[in-house]
Design a protein around this motif. Structure first.
Motif, PDB file in Angstrom:
ATOM      1  N   VAL A  15       0.722  -1.064   0.403  1.00 48.98           N
ATOM      2  CA  VAL A  15      -0.258   0.397  -0.232  1.00 48.98           C
ATOM      3  C   VAL A  15       0.289   1.337   0.184  1.00 48.98           C
ATOM      4  O   VAL A  15       2.053   1.126   0.847  1.00 48.98           O
ATOM      5  N   LEU A  16       0.448   2.236  -1.120  1.00 50.26           N
ATOM      6  CA  LEU A  16       1.292   3.441  -1.161  1.00 50.26           C
ATOM      7  C   LEU A  16       0.317   4.432  -0.317  1.00 50.26           C
ATOM      8  O   LEU A  16      -0.885   4.430  -0.486  1.00 50.26           O
ATOM      9  N   SER A  17       1.184   5.549   0.021  1.00 56.31           N
ATOM     10  CA  SER A  17       0.644   6.657   1.072  1.00 56.31           C
ATOM     11  C   SER A  17       0.980   7.167  -0.029  1.00 56.31           C
ATOM     12  O   SER A  17       2.029   8.087  -0.553  1.00 56.31           O
ATOM     13  N   ILE A  18      -0.742   8.386  -0.155  1.00 54.50           N
ATOM     14  CA  ILE A  18      -0.561   9.436  -1.192  1.00 54.50           C
ATOM     15  C   ILE A  18       0.013  10.499  -0.904  1.00 54.50           C
ATOM     16  O   ILE A  18       0.431  11.070  -1.567  1.00 54.50           O
ATOM     17  N   PHE A  19      -0.015  10.725   0.477  1.00 56.44           N
ATOM     18  CA  PHE A  19       0.490  11.857   0.844  1.00 56.44           C
ATOM     19  C   PHE A  19       1.457  11.844   1.302  1.00 56.44           C
ATOM     20  O   PHE A  19       2.367  13.093   1.051  1.00 56.44           O
ATOM     21  N   GLU A  20       2.210  10.716   1.227  1.00 54.68           N
ATOM     22  CA  GLU A  20       4.071  11.148   1.874  1.00 54.68           C
ATOM     23  C   GLU A  20       4.630  10.688   0.060  1.00 54.68           C
ATOM     24  O   GLU A  20       5.391  11.746   0.174  1.00 54.68           O
ATOM     25  N   THR A  21       4.096  10.346  -1.196  1.00 51.21           N
ATOM     26  CA  THR A  21       4.640   9.976  -2.249  1.00 51.21           C
ATOM     27  C   THR A  21       4.230  11.661  -2.393  1.00 51.21           C
ATOM     28  O   THR A  21       5.216  12.187  -2.955  1.00 51.21           O
ATOM     29  N   ILE A  22       3.608  12.513  -2.242  1.00 51.46           N
ATOM     30  CA  ILE A  22       3.188  13.970  -2.628  1.00 51.46           C
ATOM     31  C   ILE A  22       4.027  14.756  -2.057  1.00 51.46           C
ATOM     32  O   ILE A  22       4.682  15.506  -2.118  1.00 51.46           O
ATOM     33  N   MET A  23       4.481  14.373  -0.521  1.00 48.06           N
ATOM     34  CA  MET A  23       5.521  14.823   0.288  1.00 48.06           C
ATOM     35  C   MET A  23       6.650  15.371  -0.085  1.00 48.06           C
ATOM     36  O   MET A  23       7.385  16.092  -0.680  1.00 48.06           O
ATOM     37  N   LEU A  24       7.034  13.627  -0.855  1.00 37.16           N
ATOM     38  CA  LEU A  24       8.566  13.357  -1.273  1.00 37.16           C
ATOM     39  C   LEU A  24       8.523  14.390  -2.359  1.00 37.16           C
ATOM     40  O   LEU A  24       9.381  14.666  -2.582  1.00 37.16           O
ATOM     41  N   LEU A  25       7.934  14.564  -3.727  1.00 34.46           N
ATOM     42  CA  LEU A  25       7.670  14.846  -5.144  1.00 34.46           C
ATOM     43  C   LEU A  25       7.926  16.498  -5.031  1.00 34.46           C
ATOM     44  O   LEU A  25       8.812  16.470  -5.300  1.00 34.46           O
ATOM     45  N   CYS A  26       7.272  17.086  -3.860  1.00 34.12           N
ATOM     46  CA  CYS A  26       7.640  18.699  -3.871  1.00 34.12           C
ATOM     47  C   CYS A  26       8.619  18.329  -2.997  1.00 34.12           C
ATOM     48  O   CYS A  26       9.500  19.294  -3.525  1.00 34.12           O
ATOM     49  N   PHE A  27       9.072  18.051  -1.702  1.00 34.97           N
ATOM     50  CA  PHE A  27      10.360  18.118  -1.365  1.00 34.97           C
ATOM     51  C   PHE A  27      11.613  18.123  -2.843  1.00 34.97           C
ATOM     52  O   PHE A  27      12.551  19.201  -2.651  1.00 34.97           O
ATOM     53  N   GLY A  28      11.338  16.488  -3.030  1.00 33.26           N
ATOM     54  CA  GLY A  28      12.150  16.289  -4.538  1.00 33.26           C
ATOM     55  C   GLY A  28      12.614  17.160  -5.307  1.00 33.26           C
ATOM     56  O   GLY A  28      13.303  17.614  -6.353  1.00 33.26           O
ATOM     57  N   SER A  29      11.769  17.977  -5.841  1.00 31.29           N
ATOM     58  CA  SER A  29      11.333  18.929  -6.849  1.00 31.29           C
ATOM     59  C   SER A  29      12.687  20.146  -6.920  1.00 31.29           C
ATOM     60  O   SER A  29      12.967  21.196  -7.655  1.00 31.29           O
ATOM     61  N   ALA A  30      12.643  20.478  -5.546  1.00 30.33           N
ATOM     62  CA  ALA A  30      13.301  22.047  -5.586  1.00 30.33           C
ATOM     63  C   ALA A  30      14.979  21.438  -5.412  1.00 30.33           C
ATOM     64  O   ALA A  30      15.902  22.405  -6.313  1.00 30.33           O
ATOM     65  N   TRP A  31      15.590  20.262  -5.384  1.00 29.91           N
ATOM     66  CA  TRP A  31      16.469  20.102  -5.442  1.00 29.91           C
ATOM     67  C   TRP A  31      17.705  20.650  -6.498  1.00 29.91           C
ATOM     68  O   TRP A  31      18.491  20.407  -6.925  1.00 29.91           O
TER      69      TRP A  31
END
Length: 92
Positions: free
Chosen positions: A3-19
């Motif tokens: 089971v994937l956590s959609i909110f965890e995925t969104i958080m990591l995508l948002c943080f990762g997009s800045a790098w």
């Protein structure tokens, strides 16, 4: 069943997009001014902890985003050390 956590995925995508922008900025600036090694190391420890948690307790494909973000921050950390060396050379 994984089971994937959609909110965890969104958080990591948002943080990762800045790098990628931070990496580009560090590369072009050629100076360590304005960068905090402490901040980068804290983030690396945080993402490493997330990776370990996924491996030990809650394995799912979100681990890929943790690993990707860790690698991006590691690149930015490497650029910090390059830029620190360039700053020292300019002072000579």
């Amino acid at each position: 069943m994984i089971v994937l956590s959609i909110f965890e995925t969104i958080m990591l995508l948002c943080f990762g997009s800045a790098w990628p922008f931070s990496i580009y900025s560090s590369y072009k600036a050629r100076t360590a001014n304005g960068k905090s090694l402490f901040f980068l190391v804290v983030l690396l420890i945080g993402y490493l902890s997330g990776i370990l948690h996924k491996m030990i307790y809650s394995f799912d494909y979100v681990i890929i985003l943790y690993i990707l973000n860790f690698c991006l921050i590691a690149v930015d950390t490497g650029l910090y050390f390059r830029n620190k060396r360039l700053d020292a050379l300019r002072k000579l």
